[in-house]
Design an enzyme around this catalytic site. Sequence first.
Site, mmCIF file in Angstrom:
data_model
loop_
_atom_site.group_PDB
_atom_site.id
_atom_site.type_symbol
_atom_site.label_atom_id
_atom_site.label_comp_id
_atom_site.label_asym_id
_atom_site.label_seq_id
_atom_site.Cartn_x
_atom_site.Cartn_y
_atom_site.Cartn_z
ATOM 1 N N LYS A 33 -0.164 44.196 32.249
ATOM 2 C CA LYS A 33 -0.187 44.837 33.563
ATOM 3 C C LYS A 33 0.056 46.345 33.480
ATOM 4 C CE LYS A 33 4.625 43.694 34.715
ATOM 5 N NZ LYS A 33 5.152 45.056 34.757
ATOM 6 N N THR A 34 0.945 46.767 32.559
ATOM 7 C CA THR A 34 1.197 48.204 32.416
ATOM 8 C C THR A 34 -0.061 48.915 31.915
ATOM 9 O OG1 THR A 34 3.519 47.744 31.912
ATOM 10 C CG2 THR A 34 2.704 49.935 31.365
ATOM 11 N N ASP A 220 4.268 48.450 40.928
ATOM 12 C CA ASP A 220 4.506 47.451 39.879
ATOM 13 C C ASP A 220 5.575 46.462 40.350
ATOM 14 O OD1 ASP A 220 4.400 46.176 37.452
ATOM 15 O OD2 ASP A 220 5.521 47.699 36.356
ATOM 16 N N GLU A 221 5.585 45.260 39.763
ATOM 17 C CA GLU A 221 6.606 44.228 40.043
ATOM 18 C C GLU A 221 6.757 43.985 41.540
ATOM 19 O OE1 GLU A 221 7.642 42.559 37.655
ATOM 20 O OE2 GLU A 221 7.964 43.765 35.861
ATOM 21 N N GLN A 251 7.420 35.071 38.697
ATOM 22 C CA GLN A 251 8.511 35.835 38.099
ATOM 23 C C GLN A 251 9.404 36.503 39.143
ATOM 24 O OE1 GLN A 251 7.737 37.911 34.211
ATOM 25 N NE2 GLN A 251 5.586 37.649 34.777
ATOM 26 N N ARG A 601 9.871 35.934 27.312
ATOM 27 C CA ARG A 601 10.317 37.144 26.606
ATOM 28 C C ARG A 601 10.059 37.001 25.105
ATOM 29 N NH1 ARG A 601 9.306 39.864 30.168
ATOM 30 N NH2 ARG A 601 8.584 37.900 31.047
#
Length: 766
Positions: A33-34, A220-221, A251, A601
Amino acid sequence: MNDLIEGLNDKQKEAVLATEGPCLIIAGAGSGKTKVLTHKIAYLIKEKNVLPWNILAITFTNKAANEMKTRTENLLQNATNDVWIGTFHSICVRILRKFIDRIGYDTSFIIFDTSDQKSLVKDCLKTLNIDDKLFTDRSVMYEISNAKNEMLEPGDYSNRSFGDFRKETIAKIYELYQKRLKENNALDFDDIINLTIKILMQEPDVLEYYSNKFKYILVDEYQDTNKAQFTLITLLAATHGNITVVGDNDQGIYSFRGADISNILNFEKDFIGTKIIKLEQNYRCTKSILNVANAVIKNNPTKYKKELWTENEEGTLVTGYRADNEYDEGRYVVNQIGHLKYQEKFNYSDFTVLYRMNAQSRSIEEILNREGIPYKIIGGLKFYERKEIKDAIAYLRLIHNQNDNMSLRRIINEPKRGIGKTSLDKVQELSEKIEKPMYEIIKNASEYGLNRVYLNSREFIEQIESLIARRDKMPVSELIKQTLNVTGYMKALENENTIEAESRIENLEELLTVAMEFEKESAENTLAEFLEGITLASDSDEIDENQDKVTLMTLHSAKGLEFPVVFLVGMEEGIFPGYKSIQEEAGLEEERRLCYVGMTRAKERLFLTCSRTRTIFGSTSCNAVSRFMKEVPKEMLEGYEDIFTSNQENISEDNRYNWEYGGRTNSNVKTYSAVAASAGTKSNSNYQSFGFRTAESFLSNLNKTTSSPNIDISKYKPGAKVFHKKFGEGIINYIEREEDDYKVDISFEKAGHKRLMAKYAGLEVL
């Protein structure tokens, strides 16, 4: 254009090219996504000829913002200082510095961190003569923050609280707390966004300026946004409507901070004409890890269904282990770290241990210490919370803002200057009465008849005045150095000549290093900017990737990070998911999302551990294996047979919860009667797993629960202080009828929020 979309998969390309109108990108864990966000910013500038200052990119941590800046600069081969890239708070601070005087604050405002807020709440409790055992600073701060996340000002909160003793009291604290903040020319974290919204809504010219300026907005997020953040984004995007949000409904894990997952679920309703793109290819995890994560999260209902997949190798099976107790669990983790380091050449920095609660780290820390393995805890005592650092920053804040009564009280006797508490209390009382800062009263103490204060404070006032005069004429690092020397703070530490003092001096020298690093990165290099940066730092910003140490942190702190090897410990009912979450479907779903975050993670190896018994908060419990481990198919988990061998696993987890908490229904009794019937025959583990040494003791306890004791419910009133043998002291929030019993909602000082059945809770009214 080719160089900007080269290396992107088809869905990533689609997301980058979707520049006009609203766009919702559902980005699974590790799906790049980044990369999409940074390529989209670069594409807007290079291919669409958008001016950099017309782009706003918002994320949640400084670490993520800095990574976004660096990647964008690499794509464009030049600096991108004109693009507004930052956290919600840092972006809002930029706006407030320019326009906060419109709502009665000075532009030199300071930001109170958690420690400052705690001190201020305590001060308010004292002023209002409210028992700090009934209303702890932590519980009050939590309630005020929730109110601000819902954009409720003190008056609004007070109106909502009518008839609720506890909330009516907190409303009074909230009103005074906000008044004191303004007297200090200070904001807390939640004010930063709320006051920005207030300015935008009350000042049409300011809203017009920023909504015209930001032609393209990227967030973002997005699943972690709250009501205030949603409102801010909606206001800024109103003119052009070119808004791209990236998030993952699987998430969303921050509801306790006010995050509202409905923001991402309702995005296409809030922004008509939304284009939805799903990023489902994972670049982080092995197939084995991803399969396990998918197997768990699919048990949650979801609006935007997706199935993460990867072209990465299969990798080693996810490993499960069931320990006898928390020390056995710790030994297992440390042994695996040793094995993987020396046999498979991992570094210590490749390992992280994730847990649901900070208290779980203790046993693991003890074994790491014993084995001489270096480690660091994220979210423990932070650098900026150390006394000497807080003192130095308090000096800087007072130099920056003389309205800061909190900072003045902290450092006026650091080092000792003979200005006692009684004198300071008199100054504060006068300050509140005549509505002038304490610094101004001390500076002119003789005019107010405070002769002793005047005599004892002359040197201090001269020191601060001289530093104020030099404030804008030197770099921040030099100002820190002069402050520590001029005030005698450093000299006092040197004169102590102790190991502790030496350590404090080293920490202050490290603060100078922080300031020098800030000067390299900062465009403006002002004291205000430096103070903002260190106050708005988050837990994940602390991580130094160059340190070869094992990392220990909570699952919430791990969001946005990745490690080659992850240990997810404490996978037990009552621990993860926690008891409170088991009671509510929404809470359980969020715990499952948190588990999914923890699992994803891991890049190469994932370990899931649980324990048959665990002592935590002074109480030992025998816990069933977490339902999240049970949701992993047998063939995907190495060690499955060793974990799930006890007959206790056939018992309903809801019944186990009710057994331990006293909420026993007839169906519970039947279930446990069935266990009791076989308790003395083939398997002792049935009753032993619930903490009973013999079948007789199990049956005896069971029989006690079949009768319903008579409880005088009249003594349980909202606001009453009670004691529970496991959870300690707490305050009753409210009670409600449930069949032939009452459910008592209680905020415990140490154990947090609980709902207990009155008949079986054994509550003692204090």
